[in-house]
Design a protein around this motif. Structure first.
Motif, PDB file in Angstrom:
ATOM      1  N   ALA A 179      49.211  -1.183   9.434  1.00  0.00           N
ATOM      2  CA  ALA A 179      48.450  -0.333  10.353  1.00  0.00           C
ATOM      3  C   ALA A 179      47.020  -0.815  10.556  1.00  0.00           C
ATOM      4  N   GLY A 180      46.631  -1.864   9.835  1.00  0.00           N
ATOM      5  CA  GLY A 180      45.283  -2.393   9.972  1.00  0.00           C
ATOM      6  C   GLY A 180      44.225  -1.572   9.256  1.00  0.00           C
ATOM      7  N   LYS A 181      44.655  -0.686   8.354  1.00  0.00           N
ATOM      8  CA  LYS A 181      43.694   0.137   7.611  1.00  0.00           C
ATOM      9  C   LYS A 181      43.074  -0.611   6.435  1.00  0.00           C
ATOM     10  N   LEU A 182      43.664  -1.748   6.101  1.00  0.00           N
ATOM     11  CA  LEU A 182      43.130  -2.592   5.044  1.00  0.00           C
ATOM     12  C   LEU A 182      42.606  -3.867   5.687  1.00  0.00           C
ATOM     13  N   GLU A 183      41.350  -4.184   5.434  1.00  0.00           N
ATOM     14  CA  GLU A 183      40.773  -5.393   6.002  1.00  0.00           C
ATOM     15  C   GLU A 183      41.529  -6.624   5.508  1.00  0.00           C
ATOM     16  N   PRO A 184      41.727  -7.630   6.379  1.00  0.00           N
ATOM     17  CA  PRO A 184      42.439  -8.835   5.928  1.00  0.00           C
ATOM     18  C   PRO A 184      41.846  -9.452   4.672  1.00  0.00           C
ATOM     19  N   SER A 185      40.532  -9.398   4.534  1.00  0.00           N
ATOM     20  CA  SER A 185      39.885  -9.979   3.357  1.00  0.00           C
ATOM     21  C   SER A 185      40.198  -9.197   2.085  1.00  0.00           C
TER      22      SER A 185
END
Length: 331
Positions: A179-185
């Motif tokens: 869902a994009g709630k966690l930053e890729p980094s």
């Protein structure tokens, strides 16, 4: 910074539609399969070298006069890894398996991975302390002695509820990542935490390291990433990183996993998005019409422009392959 490089790789992955499926890039996936089966079992003491692993897996032919146990360990691991790779997400938001979006793993799948990994080797070399209730898909019914670094796995009666909680956490993290709630980094830290906690639970009497690495790769491929490979040469670093994770420092393990994922992204993705002049692995330029062996032969005869790195890796470009094909068909 490795986390920034990981984030950049994730963005590149999204821009180009994700990881190609094993059917689309079979040679590259096969290479990863060989390397993972070799290195993951070698970490646990298997003595087969990579060349013999390739022969065993590709030709189903044992070579070298090693103990039968060594061959069965590799074959079992390879079978489990094939199933894991079959779950690779190839369309945004979906997976070819039955696991719904965000549900990355189940307890039943973990038991299945362990069974595939261990049943062959336990058929010829049973665990000496396993009870009839501790077969290759069953949780341990023994308590485990403290590890050398001081970590104490939970009592066996707590394994089932703790693993159920672990699965819930892994699936929650998966939903957040998709869902994009966690930053890729932040993803490498989340992966390191999941892997570290699985190994601390130590759900089986044996095979926890192999199963844990395969389950981590199941999570990765269902997220749309390539699998991670911990190389035999990094064994001490990996074990030290796990020990530090047990003590609350996830950084070294997260860095190790991030570097592995980036490396395999470069194997799987870069050849598909590279400009025509960009050097990529020669194997990645093979097609059903132009085999890897034909490319190697053309390179050895000087008909294909290639570059050799210090470690013996051969690279070429789409431009060079096109030039070779033009010269071949113009004759």
């Amino acid at each position: 910074m490795i986390y920034a490089r990981f984030a950049a790789a994730v963005d590149e992955l999204k821009n180009y539609g994700g990881v190609p499926s094993p059917q689309e890039s079979q040679l590259i996936w096969d290479d990863i399969w060989h390397r993972e089966a070799h290195n993951s079992t070698a970490i646990e003491g298997n003595t087969l070298v990579l060349r013999k692993v390739r022969t065993l897996l590709d030709e189903n032919r044992p070579v070298g006069g090693k103990d039968l146990k060594d061959y069965m360990e590799v074959l079992g691991y390879a079978e489990a890894a094939r199933w894991v790779y079959s779950q690779a997400r190839v369309v945004n938001g979906t997976a070819p398996g039955s696991t719904p979006l965000g549900k990355l793993v189940s307890v039943a799948e973990i038991r299945n991975v362990h069974q595939l990994t261990m049943q062959r080797v336990w058929a010829v070399a049973p665990h000496p302390h396993a009870s009839p209730d501790e077969q290759s898909d069953a949780f341990r019914r023994h308590d485990i002695r403290p590890f050398s670094g001081g970590m104490v796995p939970p009592p066996w009666v707590d394994v089932s509820p703790q693993l159920a909680t672990w699965v819930d956490t892994a699936n929650s993290n998966g939903s957040a990542i998709i869902a994009g709630k966690l930053e890729p980094s932040e993803i490498p830290i989340a992966l390191a935490e999941m892997h570290s906690l699985f190994e601390r639970i130590h759900p089986f009497i044996d095979g926890n390291g192999r199963t844990g690495r395969l389950v981590l790769n199941l999570i990765l491929v269902r997220l749309g990433f390539p699998p991670a490979i911990i190389f035999k040469s990094s064994r001490n670093r990996y074990l030290t990183a796990l020990d530090r994770a047990d003590k609350g420092d996830l950084g070294p393990l997260a860095e190790l996993l991030a570097r592995s994922v980036i490396d395999n992204l470069n194997r799987l993705i870069v050849p598909n998005i590279a400009g025509p002049a960009r050097l990529v692995l020669l194997k990645s330029l093979a097609t059903p019409e132009l085999s890897y062996q034909a490319l190697r032969q053309a390179a050895s005869r000087g008909r294909l422009d290639v570059s050799y790195s210090s470690d013996g890796t051969v690279r070429s470009s789409k431009l060079a392959v096109d030039a070779f094909l033009d010269s071949k068909y113009s004759r």
